[in-house]
Design a protein around this motif. Structure first.
Motif, short mmCIF file in Angstrom:
data_model
loop_
_atom_site.label_atom_id
_atom_site.label_comp_id
_atom_site.label_asym_id
_atom_site.label_seq_id
_atom_site.Cartn_x
_atom_site.Cartn_y
_atom_site.Cartn_z
N ALA A 186 44.87 29.73 41.53
CA ALA A 186 44.34 28.38 41.73
C ALA A 186 44.05 27.71 40.38
O ALA A 186 44.31 26.51 40.20
N ILE A 187 43.53 28.47 39.44
CA ILE A 187 43.23 27.93 38.11
C ILE A 187 44.52 27.51 37.40
O ILE A 187 44.60 26.44 36.78
N ILE A 188 45.54 28.34 37.49
CA ILE A 188 46.82 28.02 36.84
C ILE A 188 47.43 26.77 37.45
O ILE A 188 47.98 25.91 36.73
N LEU A 189 47.33 26.64 38.77
CA LEU A 189 47.85 25.43 39.43
C LEU A 189 47.08 24.19 38.98
O LEU A 189 47.66 23.12 38.80
N ALA A 190 45.78 24.36 38.78
CA ALA A 190 44.94 23.20 38.44
C ALA A 190 45.01 22.84 36.96
O ALA A 190 45.00 21.65 36.61
N PHE A 191 45.09 23.85 36.08
CA PHE A 191 44.96 23.58 34.65
C PHE A 191 46.17 23.97 33.82
O PHE A 191 46.16 23.82 32.61
N ALA A 194 40.87 30.88 29.42
CA ALA A 194 39.42 31.15 29.38
C ALA A 194 38.86 31.39 30.78
O ALA A 194 38.09 32.35 30.99
N LEU A 195 39.24 30.56 31.73
CA LEU A 195 38.70 30.69 33.09
C LEU A 195 39.21 31.96 33.77
O LEU A 195 38.45 32.69 34.42
N VAL A 196 40.51 32.24 33.62
CA VAL A 196 41.06 33.45 34.22
C VAL A 196 40.44 34.68 33.59
O VAL A 196 40.08 35.64 34.29
N ALA A 197 40.29 34.67 32.27
CA ALA A 197 39.68 35.82 31.58
C ALA A 197 38.25 36.04 32.06
O ALA A 197 37.84 37.18 32.30
N LEU A 198 37.49 34.96 32.21
CA LEU A 198 36.10 35.09 32.64
C LEU A 198 36.02 35.67 34.05
O LEU A 198 35.21 36.58 34.32
N ILE A 199 36.86 35.18 34.96
CA ILE A 199 36.85 35.69 36.33
C ILE A 199 37.23 37.17 36.37
O ILE A 199 36.54 37.99 37.01
N GLN A 200 38.30 37.53 35.68
CA GLN A 200 38.75 38.91 35.70
C GLN A 200 37.71 39.85 35.08
O GLN A 200 37.46 40.95 35.59
N GLN A 201 37.08 39.42 34.00
CA GLN A 201 36.07 40.25 33.35
C GLN A 201 34.82 40.39 34.21
O GLN A 201 34.21 41.47 34.26
N LEU A 202 34.43 39.33 34.87
CA LEU A 202 33.25 39.40 35.76
C LEU A 202 33.50 40.37 36.91
O LEU A 202 32.63 41.19 37.25
N LEU A 203 34.67 40.28 37.54
CA LEU A 203 34.98 41.16 38.66
C LEU A 203 35.09 42.61 38.21
O LEU A 203 34.58 43.52 38.88
N ALA A 204 35.76 42.84 37.06
CA ALA A 204 35.89 44.20 36.55
C ALA A 204 34.53 44.78 36.19
O ALA A 204 34.24 45.95 36.47
N ALA A 205 33.66 43.95 35.60
CA ALA A 205 32.32 44.41 35.23
C ALA A 205 31.50 44.74 36.47
O ALA A 205 30.71 45.70 36.47
#
Length: 272
Positions: free
Chosen positions: A210-215, A226-237
């Motif tokens: 969704a982020i890639i489609l939007a931005f 930045a947004l994809v990295a933040l989401i992936q890092q939050l979920l992994a953490a």
């Protein structure tokens, strides 16, 4: 002593109710932020063998900070009376011992696999079609043996947070404390791997799309990255923290309470 994963889950919920804010702050500062910065400016998909050495150094620093985060979270989950600052200070002191123990456990397998690959003349890739069958079988045995060892060392982070043992004693004591509990620990790890796959591959994948489609496409330093990295890092953490907290509560069961014989730990939020 028998381990109860159900009891550990119940106690983990109590830990998150009492100290979820402290745990989140530690994971955010030492795991999510460094990882998100790295993935924002140098996404994994763009890295090659020619990537600047400084990126590898930053990645190593991020990994060490994440390891320190796990010790601090363990300190809180074990119920040691301490502020967040105190837990972090203790974690930084104990990180070298935990790192040393991990290196002692993993390096022999990594070296053996490297020797096998070099002896077979495999220098570019370890794809099955490029490796002779006997060498591939030996590598598979080594990988399975390494996985067995890593499962048996599931209590090493809680033990590092709960003791002053050096690397060798960490390995010895952890091995002793997990004796007879391999299948339960393996089941817990497999379960959390499934949860992680669903979160990162399912929810994380959908949000990233969704982020890639939007931005726009992911490019180094872009908003999408930045947004994809933040989401992936939050979920992994989130998955990592869940495993650490449950492992801590199982560790306390195996040790009869350890140094922190409490049912619901609490960490203050001041500086220690």
């Amino acid at each position: 002593m028998k381990l109860s994963i159900g009891q550990a889950w119940d106690e983990a919920r109590g830990v998150f109710r009492a100290d979820g804010g402290a745990i989140f702050a530690v994971a955010l500062a030492l795991t999510v932020v460094p990882g998100a910065i790295l993935e924002t400016f140098v996404p994994s998909s763009t890295r090659t063998a020619d990537t600047h050495w400084a990126i590898g150094l930053f990645g190593l620093i991020a990994a060490l900070l994440s390891l320190t985060s796990q010790i601090a979270v363990s300190r809180i989950a074990l119920g040691h009376p301490s502020t967040v600052g105190g837990a972090l200070a203790h974690a930084f002191r104990r990180m070298p011992s935990l790192l040393g123990a991990l290196m002692l456990a993993i390096l022999p397998f990594a070296l053996a696999i490297s020797v096998l690959s070099m002896s077979a003349g495999v220098t570019q890739t370890l794809a099955p079609e490029t490796v002779p069958a006997p060498v591939l079988a030996a590598m598979l045995i080594l990988i399975l043996a390494m996985l067995f060892v890593l499962v048996r060392l599931a209590f090493m982070t809680p033990l590092a947070a709960d003791s002053d043992f050096g690397p060798i004693n960490l390995l010895k004591q952890t091995w002793a404390k997990t004796r007879g509990h391999f299948l339960k620990l393996l089941g817990l790890i497999v379960l959390l791997m499934v949860v992680g796959f669903l979160l990162l591959g399912g929810l994380g994948g959908a949000l990233s799309a969704a982020i890639i489609l939007a931005f726009g496409a992911i490019e180094p330093g872009s908003l999408s990255a930045a947004l994809v990295a933040l989401i992936q890092q939050l979920l992994a953490a989130a998955v990592s923290v869940l495993f650490v907290v449950v492992a801590c509560r199982l560790y306390l069961q195996a040790t009869g309470g350890g140094e922190a014989n409490v049912s619901v730990p609490h960490a203050g939020h001041g500086e220690g």
